[in-house]
Design a protein around this motif. Structure first.
Motif, PDB file in Angstrom:
ATOM      1  N   GLY A   1       0.833  -1.197   0.000  1.00  0.00           N
ATOM      2  CA  GLY A   1       0.000   0.000   0.000  1.00  0.00           C
ATOM      3  C   GLY A   1       0.866   1.245   0.000  1.00  0.00           C
ATOM      4  N   TRP A   2       0.234   2.391   0.212  1.00  0.00           N
ATOM      5  CA  TRP A   2       0.976   3.652   0.232  1.00  0.00           C
ATOM      6  C   TRP A   2       1.707   3.815   1.557  1.00  0.00           C
ATOM      7  CZ3 TRP A   2       1.476   6.392  -4.145  1.00  0.00           C
ATOM      8  CH2 TRP A   2       0.553   6.119  -5.180  1.00  0.00           C
TER       9      TRP A   2
ATOM     10  N   GLY B   1       0.854   0.677   4.507  1.00  0.00           N
ATOM     11  CA  GLY B   1      -0.421   0.048   4.176  1.00  0.00           C
ATOM     12  C   GLY B   1      -1.550   1.044   4.033  1.00  0.00           C
ATOM     13  N   LEU B   2      -1.209   2.294   3.683  1.00  0.00           N
ATOM     14  CA  LEU B   2      -2.244   3.312   3.530  1.00  0.00           C
ATOM     15  C   LEU B   2      -3.081   3.026   2.294  1.00  0.00           C
ATOM     16  CD1 LEU B   2      -0.008   6.392   4.347  1.00  0.00           C
ATOM     17  CD2 LEU B   2      -1.796   5.451   5.815  1.00  0.00           C
ATOM     18  N   SER B   3      -4.367   3.283   2.396  1.00  0.00           N
ATOM     19  CA  SER B   3      -5.290   2.963   1.311  1.00  0.00           C
ATOM     20  C   SER B   3      -5.238   4.016   0.207  1.00  0.00           C
ATOM     21  CB  SER B   3      -6.715   2.861   1.860  1.00  0.00           C
ATOM     22  OG  SER B   3      -7.085   4.070   2.520  1.00  0.00           O
ATOM     23  N   ASP B   4      -5.661   3.629  -0.972  1.00  0.00           N
ATOM     24  CA  ASP B   4      -5.729   4.569  -2.094  1.00  0.00           C
ATOM     25  C   ASP B   4      -6.630   5.750  -1.745  1.00  0.00           C
ATOM     26  OD1 ASP B   4      -4.108   2.974  -3.621  1.00  0.00           O
ATOM     27  OD2 ASP B   4      -5.748   1.976  -4.673  1.00  0.00           O
TER      28      ASP B   4
ATOM     29  N   ASN C   1      -2.129   0.142   8.141  1.00  0.00           N
ATOM     30  CA  ASN C   1      -2.156  -1.289   8.453  1.00  0.00           C
ATOM     31  C   ASN C   1      -2.246  -1.568   9.941  1.00  0.00           C
ATOM     32  OD1 ASN C   1       0.381  -0.605   9.371  1.00  0.00           O
ATOM     33  ND2 ASN C   1       1.504  -1.943   7.965  1.00  0.00           N
TER      34      ASN C   1
ATOM     35  N   CYS D   1      -6.244   8.173   0.388  1.00  0.00           N
ATOM     36  CA  CYS D   1      -6.332   8.637   1.778  1.00  0.00           C
ATOM     37  C   CYS D   1      -5.444   9.847   2.051  1.00  0.00           C
ATOM     38  CB  CYS D   1      -5.960   7.507   2.738  1.00  0.00           C
ATOM     39  SG  CYS D   1      -4.172   7.182   2.815  1.00  0.00           S
TER      40      CYS D   1
ATOM     41  N   LEU E   1      -6.468   4.509   8.530  1.00  0.00           N
ATOM     42  CA  LEU E   1      -6.005   4.641   7.151  1.00  0.00           C
ATOM     43  C   LEU E   1      -4.934   3.625   6.764  1.00  0.00           C
ATOM     44  CD1 LEU E   1      -5.637   8.541   7.107  1.00  0.00           C
ATOM     45  CD2 LEU E   1      -7.638   7.178   6.468  1.00  0.00           C
TER      46      LEU E   1
END
Length: 442
Positions: free
Chosen positions: A39-40, A83-86, A68, A88, A66
């Motif tokens: 993720g980001w 693990g940041l989501s798209d 993990n 966010c 937002l």
């Protein structure tokens, strides 16, 4: 503005040739996110590792809502969310901005300042360099030219005990007695008045930027400048109105050549190259609690267990730990230490995870050849051990350590004191590492 990052080139220069960088620094930040395999990724600069209780809560919220569900402490005492989501990025920026963690958004990646974590707490340092860190951060954020610094450029402010002076910073300040400080930039050293220490560090950074532009090599760090190039620090100190006494060039190649200030006790509460030892620390104005994060990673629950912070202050350290100052007595500090131990923190040097570190590894890093965090084995005593998923060895410690590097197909190469250590089989890897930790230098 939020921006994705291109991959960073890692090809080293030929031996004997100056490093040439043909693109800008792509180091991640809080607003410039990096696309990792899990993720980001956002990296938040925390000068001197300082956080208020509210800011700790905000980071826990960001990691849980937002990311993990965990926060990583970097080798510079900064915070990393993975693990940041798209999509966010805007919400993350708003959380950080409202918490006061983005005082100058144009400068957020250049606020790389480490400081002695126990400064002002145990009565052993020559100056409270945490105050220097606050002043330097304000000066950095107010200087338009400072945005030209690389996200890797590092300031180290050492209170005289010699802990952060060995972290390979580009600009190092070492407090001395009589309200003086030594400024080091590469092998150049100057003695300045402690009251002007922060201004001296800023002037040294501007001198580097000017020298880097003149060299035309795109250097990000002082050590990347061509050998023998005159940085001209003395000129920039004079322009900044900082009186400086030139010192003989340092002959050592490591910043630790500065050494600790003379006269500090041998049993001060830090380990060699490890920063504050886990435990309780007594000072003239109270007690502090020092803990470490296993493999440098804190869950949301562990972040929240750092609170309440008695002084409304949490100091993250470059050794992937945290210091909580402000306890009124030893009993209260010990009770808190025990509670943090139950929460999974490293609270003593007898912990099997003390001195064990690892990079992100799989599945988060595409370059990694192994899940090093899963493979890392606990152990007690001897040299620190660092597990790396590839030859880059991201986040590796300074000084002596046992180097464990993944080579693919579940295998690892082990090196101690610069000498390869034979690994008979994967089944004997843990025993090999334990032996290497206690082996002495030939």
């Amino acid at each position: 503005m939020l921006a994705a990052m291109p991959p960073t080139p890692t090809t080293p220069p030929d031996r004997g040739e100056p490093r040439i960088r043909d693109r800008g620094d792509a180091c991640p930040g809080a607003l410039r996110l990096h696309a990792a395999d899990d993720g980001w990724l956002a990296r938040l600069r925390l000068p001197a590792g300082l956080l208020t209780g509210h800011q700790v809560r905000v980071l826990a919220t960001a990691a849980g809502r937002l990311g993990n569900g965990a926060l990583s402490i970097t080798s510079r005492g900064n915070a990393e969310l993975r693990g940041l989501s798209d999509g966010c990025g805007a919400e993350l920026a708003e959380l950080l901005r409202d918490a006061g963690l983005l005082p100058a958004e144009t400068h957020e990646r250049v606020r790389n300042v480490v400081a002695s974590p126990l400064a002002g707490l145990d009565g052993l340092g020559r100056a409270d360099v945490q105050l220097w860190a606050r002043e330097l951060d304000e000066l950095l954020c107010a200087a338009d030219w400072a945005t030209g610094l690389s996200g890797r450029f590092l300031f180290a402010l050492d209170d005289g005990r010699g802990d952060v002076a060995g972290l390979g910073a580009d600009v190092t300040l070492l407090a001395e007695a009589d309200r003086r400080a030594v400024l080091r930039v590469g092998r150049h050293a100057f003695r300045v008045c402690a009251a002007h220490a922060a201004r001296a560090a800023l002037a040294a950074a501007e001198a580097f930027l000017t020298a880097a532009a003149g060299a035309g090599t795109g250097a990000w760090r002082v050590r990347e400048l061509p050998e023998g190039q005159d940085i001209g620090v003395d000129v920039w100190l004079e322009r900044a109105g900082v009186a400086a006494e030139p010192l003989p060039p340092l002959t050592g190649t490591e910043p630790s050549a500065l050494g600790p200030a003379p006269g500090l006790p041998a049993d001060r509460p830090e380990g060699p190259g490890t920063g504050p030892l886990p435990g309780v620390v007594e000072g003239p104005d109270g007690w502090a609690v020092s803990v470490a994060a296993p493999l440098g990673r804190l869950t949301v629950a562990q972040l929240r267990e750092l609170l309440p912070a008695p002084a409304d202050e949490v100091r993250l350290t470059p050794w992937r730990g945290a210091v909580l100052p402000g306890f009124a007595d030893r009993g209260t500090a010990l009770a808190r230490l025990e509670a943090l131990g139950r929460g999974g923190f490293i609270t003593g040097t007898d912990s099997p995870w003390y001195g064990i570190g690892a990079c992100t590894g799989r599945p988060g890093c595409a370059r990694s050849l192994a899940d090093v965090r899963a493979d890392a084995t606990p152990g007690r005593g001897g040299l620190p051990v660092y597990w790396s998923g590839c030859e880059r060895r991201c986040g590796r410690p300074q000084g002596e350590y046992v180097d464990v590097v993944a080579t693919g197909d579940g295998a690892y190469r082990v090196t101690a004191h610069g000498t390869p250590v034979p690994v008979p089989s994967r089944a004997e890897l843990a025993v090999t590492i334990a032996t290497a930790r206690t082996r002495t230098t030939k």
